[in-house]
Scaffold this motif. Structure first.
Motif, short mmCIF file in Angstrom:
data_model
loop_
_atom_site.label_atom_id
_atom_site.label_comp_id
_atom_site.label_asym_id
_atom_site.label_seq_id
_atom_site.Cartn_x
_atom_site.Cartn_y
_atom_site.Cartn_z
N ARG A 1 -45.57 -44.67 16.42
CA ARG A 1 -46.65 -45.67 17.37
C ARG A 1 -47.19 -46.49 16.19
N LEU A 2 -47.42 -47.78 16.73
CA LEU A 2 -47.97 -48.76 15.69
C LEU A 2 -49.40 -48.62 15.09
N LEU A 3 -50.24 -48.13 16.19
CA LEU A 3 -51.61 -48.58 15.76
C LEU A 3 -52.41 -47.17 15.95
N ILE B 1 -40.30 -53.93 13.25
CA ILE B 1 -40.01 -52.53 12.66
C ILE B 1 -40.95 -51.91 11.47
N LYS B 2 -41.17 -50.72 11.73
CA LYS B 2 -42.10 -50.10 10.89
C LYS B 2 -41.36 -49.15 9.95
N THR B 3 -41.44 -49.25 8.63
CA THR B 3 -40.66 -48.51 7.57
C THR B 3 -41.49 -47.19 7.36
N ASN B 4 -40.79 -46.15 6.89
CA ASN B 4 -41.52 -44.86 6.80
C ASN B 4 -42.60 -45.05 5.67
N CYS B 5 -42.96 -46.13 4.97
CA CYS B 5 -44.02 -46.31 4.05
C CYS B 5 -45.11 -47.10 4.93
N HIS B 6 -44.89 -47.14 6.40
CA HIS B 6 -45.92 -47.73 7.22
C HIS B 6 -46.13 -49.23 6.98
#
Length: 255
Positions: free
Chosen positions: A44-46, A134-139
């Motif tokens: 989730r983004l936020l 897209i969100k990477t594994n390092c946020h």
């Protein structure tokens, strides 16, 4: 108060941390609403962390002191709005157990924000479509097609470097052809992210003038101001001789 904490613990399970020192503290990281079948909060983004200090006379006489901290994907105005909502909620529910209402109020508001405020670090334009994130594994957040283009180019570079080492008969300790780094922090992107990017239908590489012009037109006002400022600084340094004009110097030498 004890009954309220027991109920909250049964609802939020390990997400809720209760500590007791001189006062009782409640700590919970609140995420925006996601797919009910998706229990991976990290997708989730936020999020924002709520810390509530519960005085001994809560809830009858005194309201909890609530602090919001350690947020992700939120801008200052949104955090200020969340704090205002918390203050109003505490005021309206004075004398009553209020923690559940505060937590769910924040969760609902986070879901309404939906998009992270950070610009894509590759094209430097805002992210306006949730389906294009897209969100990477390092946020870090990027446009899908921007990161896909970057990943494809890096993949080619790594393949060429790997082949060069083989041709020169160098010892290769590990296969690094998929070690594509995040453009911001240089952490290696996860295999799931790489697979998604290299097979993504959204992949496109900006390689002609028309697309570059479209990119420039979509720059945010802030980026346009920054470009104008940098251009003015460049011209100023050039006039003072701080920038070497190779073409001009070559003419002087030949003269």
């Amino acid at each position: 108060m004890d009954e309220e904490l027991i109920v909250l613990k049964s609802i939020y399970l390990e997400d809720l941390i209760i500590s007791n020192d001189k006062e009782t503290f409640v700590n919970i990281r609140i995420y925006s609403n996601g797919d009910e079948n998706d229990f991976d909060h990290d997708k989730r983004l936020l999020y924002v962390t709520l810390i509530a200090e519960l005085p001994s006379c809560y809830p009858e006489i005194e309201s909890p002191k609530i602090t919001l901290c350690q947020s992700r994907g939120l801008k200052d105005e949104q955090l200020n709005e969340l704090n205002s909502l918390i203050s109003s909620c505490l005021e309206l529910n004075y004398g009553s157990c209020v923690l559940y209402e505060c937590i769910e109020l924040i969760r609902s508001k986070l879901s309404s924000y939906e998009l992270p405020h950070e610009a894509c670090a590759i094209c430097l334009t805002s992210i306006d479509n949730r389906n294009d994130i897209i969100k990477t594994n390092c946020h870090h957040f990027y446009h899908k097609h921007c990161l896909a283009s970057y990943a494809k180019l890096k993949k080619v570079e790594l393949e060429e470097k790997f082949q060069e080492l083989i041709n020169n008969k160098f010892f290769i300790e590990k296969d690094f052809r998929n070690d594509i780094e995040d453009p911001v922090c240089r952490q290696i992107l996860s295999s799931n992210i790489i697979e998604q990017l290299l097979s993504s239908s959204s992949m496109k590489i900006i390689n002609d003038n028309h697309e570059n012009e479209e990119l420039i037109r979509n720059l945010s006002p802030t980026m346009r101001q920054w470009q104008e400022k940098m251009n003015a600084l460049f011209q100023q340094q050039k006039e003072k001789g701080g920038i070497i004009d190779l073409d001009r110097n070559q003419e002087i030498i030949f003269t």
